[in-house]
Write a protein that holds these residues in place. Structure first.
Motif, PDB file in Angstrom:
ATOM      1  N   ALA A   1      -7.982   1.435  -1.520  1.00  0.00           N
ATOM      2  CA  ALA A   1      -7.731   2.363  -0.414  1.00  0.00           C
ATOM      3  C   ALA A   1      -9.001   3.135  -0.095  1.00  0.00           C
ATOM      4  CB  ALA A   1      -6.608   3.319  -0.781  1.00  0.00           C
ATOM      5  N   GLN A   2      -9.168   3.497   1.159  1.00  0.00           N
ATOM      6  CA  GLN A   2     -10.345   4.249   1.571  1.00  0.00           C
ATOM      7  C   GLN A   2     -10.203   5.706   1.140  1.00  0.00           C
ATOM      8  OE1 GLN A   2     -13.086   2.922   3.125  1.00  0.00           O
ATOM      9  NE2 GLN A   2     -14.014   4.909   2.750  1.00  0.00           N
ATOM     10  N   VAL A   3     -11.191   6.193   0.398  1.00  0.00           N
ATOM     11  CA  VAL A   3     -11.206   7.588  -0.034  1.00  0.00           C
ATOM     12  C   VAL A   3     -12.183   8.341   0.868  1.00  0.00           C
ATOM     13  CG1 VAL A   3     -11.664   9.180  -1.921  1.00  0.00           C
ATOM     14  CG2 VAL A   3     -10.686   6.917  -2.400  1.00  0.00           C
ATOM     15  N   GLY A   4     -11.650   9.218   1.678  1.00  0.00           N
ATOM     16  CA  GLY A   4     -12.488   9.944   2.617  1.00  0.00           C
ATOM     17  C   GLY A   4     -12.845   9.070   3.808  1.00  0.00           C
TER      18      GLY A   4
ATOM     19  N   ALA B   1      -4.663  -9.227  13.866  1.00  0.00           N
ATOM     20  CA  ALA B   1      -5.923  -9.668  14.480  1.00  0.00           C
ATOM     21  C   ALA B   1      -6.811 -10.373  13.466  1.00  0.00           C
ATOM     22  CB  ALA B   1      -6.659  -8.464  15.067  1.00  0.00           C
ATOM     23  N   TYR B   2      -6.500 -10.213  12.171  1.00  0.00           N
ATOM     24  CA  TYR B   2      -7.357 -10.752  11.119  1.00  0.00           C
ATOM     25  C   TYR B   2      -6.845 -12.074  10.561  1.00  0.00           C
ATOM     26  CZ  TYR B   2      -8.628  -5.892  11.531  1.00  0.00           C
ATOM     27  OH  TYR B   2      -8.992  -4.676  12.039  1.00  0.00           O
ATOM     28  N   GLY B   3      -5.658 -12.512  11.010  1.00  0.00           N
ATOM     29  CA  GLY B   3      -5.168 -13.782  10.526  1.00  0.00           C
ATOM     30  C   GLY B   3      -3.652 -13.844  10.490  1.00  0.00           C
ATOM     31  N   THR B   4      -3.142 -14.958   9.975  1.00  0.00           N
ATOM     32  CA  THR B   4      -1.697 -15.167   9.840  1.00  0.00           C
ATOM     33  C   THR B   4      -1.386 -15.607   8.428  1.00  0.00           C
ATOM     34  OG1 THR B   4      -1.903 -17.464  10.591  1.00  0.00           O
ATOM     35  CG2 THR B   4      -1.405 -15.790  12.265  1.00  0.00           C
TER      36      THR B   4
ATOM     37  N   TYR C   1      -7.288  -3.451   8.331  1.00  0.00           N
ATOM     38  CA  TYR C   1      -7.481  -4.685   7.575  1.00  0.00           C
ATOM     39  C   TYR C   1      -6.968  -4.530   6.139  1.00  0.00           C
ATOM     40  CZ  TYR C   1      -9.769  -8.692   5.406  1.00  0.00           C
ATOM     41  OH  TYR C   1     -10.018  -9.854   4.715  1.00  0.00           O
ATOM     42  N   GLN C   2      -7.193  -3.356   5.560  1.00  0.00           N
ATOM     43  CA  GLN C   2      -6.720  -3.103   4.197  1.00  0.00           C
ATOM     44  C   GLN C   2      -5.197  -3.161   4.133  1.00  0.00           C
ATOM     45  OE1 GLN C   2      -5.206  -0.044   2.951  1.00  0.00           O
ATOM     46  NE2 GLN C   2      -5.429  -0.464   0.757  1.00  0.00           N
TER      47      GLN C   2
END
Length: 652
Positions: free
Chosen positions: A547-550, A590-593, A630-631
């Motif tokens: 996960a993105q922190v900040g 948008a990034y795939g299936t 995306y994450q």
């Protein structure tokens, strides 16, 4: 030559009592620069003096405080390379303790000189290094180095990037370039803060350019981010005109750089008469241009081997094709030139092309013509032979095993500089999408009543997906192959009972490698009373991203598009039945299936089918905010990949 004040030798500052005055105490470093840092660059001052079109001098003053052991190996020592066209005038150094007291001044005998050597088989070079080791057992400590390099190769101007790695902060840095006004400087700035550049100044016949970076905290690489080389402040330098061992050229455009390189190789494509006649005969025996080119490539692969040659001008000028024909070896330029000569004799015009090769090599910056290449390949347009303009054959001439026309991850999906009689032309090498980067795996899993299992796995990798495995197949012994495969299985407890790699072909002429694998899996399922819980996705699980922190700072750089297909046949242990199957999953973004299903078959087995096709939206990178989306897509895939089948033991 008088040095600027910032480059005066560090050991000249003495007190009246003869003891060096303290310098660079560690406690003077601002707390913000210590945070999350292994080292602090206290100063990185570089002066580039262009003496003429054929000579420049680079002087460097570098001071680094090593804060902990993790930074010692990288920053407690210095390595400076040189060769026949670059000489080191001096290399001085000193090391200070935490309070800034001089511990040791580098003695000439402590500056070691080592050749990169010629191994007599695959590597011939005049490259050497001088290195000094001032690492200390106790941290923090500070090292200070001064050195000067005189270059007779002005094709390459130095680049300046004082902060180039994570967990290293910067206290300050300067760059100064002094050049004759008649030899204007070309430069490209990257991520510089406002005010970093000063207006050029002209004094007499000299123009001086200056840049200065203020303090910058340490950075950490973020997941799926471009290389820090592309994200941190830098100034790239290049000449307008240059000269290498009497060969003058221009870097005003890709056309002029390509013309200079092409002319270096002019007249070096003559073949022995017998070989010329043999190639001409192919026009009769193989009238189809593509098939004729394939035969030429097979001849190349069966009769030559690669040797890297980096000796003076030989780093850019090819060896004659006749010497490759007689000796059976050459570097990338020589082998590409030789193949070009063979094709020409066979009635197939082709061109040598320069490329920045390697997955860790950034693509060429099209807006800044300069020497950004490290490899040579071959391009053969077939449009002149009745094919469409897009039907072009690219050849990697240094490999004895690469498939005809395949570039792969080493040189595909990037730009190359085509060398033609009219000059250079920047073109795209083959672009490989999902279908050219696919993996198809079939697994049979025999589960026992205790939760253990045996598995047979057949994996077919095509195109980019097979690149590393092709290297294993052709360049590693069975033990090395087994070690690599073992390290890349996403399993906690297993034993490899069988492993075999074999080359295969595809209808699309893409290379493929088939891996046959036998596994013992002692803890494949989890026992829960009378139940067994098993994840049927044995080998294809995709991990979630952190996960993105900040707030995210870096753009999102996605991996190449790919297609992964898994089919698992689960053979139930005797006395067990299916109590619960996971629900089908379908994800689209948008990034795939992604799809996965698990069904019971009439023969009593279960079949799990999973497919993931990823894509890379338009553009090399996406804005930082795209990471969260995306994450989330990756997290949903990871959750689906861990779906469980529940088996129940039948009543006695």
């Amino acid at each position: 030559m008088a040095l600027p004040p910032m480059l005066l030798p560090v050991f000249a500052s003495l007190t009246l009592l003869g003891s060096p005055a303290p310098k660079y105490p560690a406690d003077a470093i601002a707390p913000a620069l210590r945070e999350n840092a292994h080292a602090v660059v206290r100063a990185y001052d570089e002066v580039v003096t262009v003496k003429s079109a054929s000579q420049l001098v680079k002087t460097v003053h570098k001071v680094v405080t090593v804060l902990n052991e993790a930074g010692s190996d990288d920053y407690g020592q210095l390595v400076v390379s040189y060769d026949a066209l670059n000489r080191i005038s001096y290399l001085h150094g000193a090391v200070y303790d935490a309070q800034g007291n001089l511990l040791h001044q580098l003695r000439p005998a402590e500056v070691h000189d080592q050749g990169m050597g010629s191994d007599g088989g695959s590597f011939m070079t005049d490259l050497r290094v001088r290195y000094a080791d001032l690492r200390q057992p106790a941290t923090p400590y500070t090292v200070e180095f001064n050195y000067e390099v005189v270059s007779e190769n002005t094709l390459f101007y130095p680049n300046w990037q004082p902060q180039s790695a994570e967990k290293v902060s910067l206290e300050g840095a300067t760059l100064q370039v002094v050049t004759p006004t008649a030899l204007p400087l070309r430069f490209e700035e990257q991520q510089l803060p406002a005010g970093a550049a000063s207006a050029p100044t002209v004094v007499g016949s000299q123009t001086t350019y200056r840049w200065q970076l203020p303090a910058r905290p340490a950075v950490e690489e973020e997941p799926l981010a471009p290389s820090l080389d592309e994200l941190l402040p830098a100034v790239r330098l290049a000449p307008a005109t240059f000269e290498v061992q009497g060969h003058a050229g221009s870097l005003a455009s890709w056309q002029s750089l390509g013309l200079w390189t092409y002319q270096l190789g002019q007249g070096r494509d003559a073949l022995p008469p017998a070989l010329t006649a043999k190639m001409a005969q192919l026009m009769v025996t193989a009238p189809d241009p593509r098939e004729r080119a394939r035969k030429v490539y097979e001849l190349l692969q069966s009769s030559t081997r690669y040797i890297s040659v980096q000796l003076g001008l030989g780093g850019w000028q090819t060896a004659p094709a006749s010497s490759v024909a007689s000796g059976g070896y050459g570097d990338c330029k020589a082998l590409s030139n030789y193949t070009c000569a063979l094709l020409k004799a066979a009635g197939l015009p082709a061109y040598v092309a320069l490329v920045g090769a390697g997955t860790d090599h950034a693509d060429v910056r099209p807006s800044f013509p300069s020497s950004q290449f490290n490899h040579a390949i071959l391009c053969m347009p077939l449009a002149a032979h009745g094919a469409t303009p897009a039907d072009t054959v690219w050849l990697e001439c240094t490999s004895q095993t690469d498939a005809f026309g395949y570039m792969g991850s080493f040189t595909g999906n990037r730009h190359a500089l085509l060398l033609t009689p009219e000059g250079g032309r920047l073109v795209a090498t083959p672009r490989y999408g999902a279908q050219a980067n696919r993996q198809q795996r079939r697994t049979d899993l025999w589960l026992d009543a205790a939760g253990g299992a045996k598995a047979t796995v057949r994996t077919r990798r095509v195109g980019l997906a097979q690149d590393l495995y092709a290297q294993l197949l052709h360049g590693a012994d069975p033990d090395e192959q087994k070690k690599y495969v073992s390290n890349h299985l996403r399993l906690s407890h297993f034993t490899i009972t069988n492993l075999r790699l074999a080359a295969a072909t595809t209808p699309q002429a893409l290379p493929a490698v088939v891996e046959t694998l036998g596994l013992d899996l002692p803890a494949m399922a989890t026992a829960a009373g009378r139940r067994l819980l098993v994840e049927p996705n044995v080998l294809g699980r995709l991990s979630a991203l952190p996960a993105q922190v900040g707030p995210r700072q870096s753009p999102l750089a996605l991996p190449p598009a790919s297609l992964s297909q898994d089919t698992v046949r689960l053979h139930l242990p005797t006395g067990f039945r299916v109590e619960n199957l996971p629900e089908p999953t379908q994800l689209t973004s948008a990034y795939g299936t992604y799809t996965s299903t698990c069904t019971a078959l009439p023969d009593g087995t279960l079949q799990y089918v999973r497919q993931l096709e990823t894509r890379r939206p338009a553009g090399a990178t996406l804005p930082p905010a795209a990471y969260t989306e995306y994450q989330a897509f990756r997290r949903k895939i990871s959750q689906a990949d861990h779906a469980q089948v529940v088996l129940m033991k039948n009543d006695a």
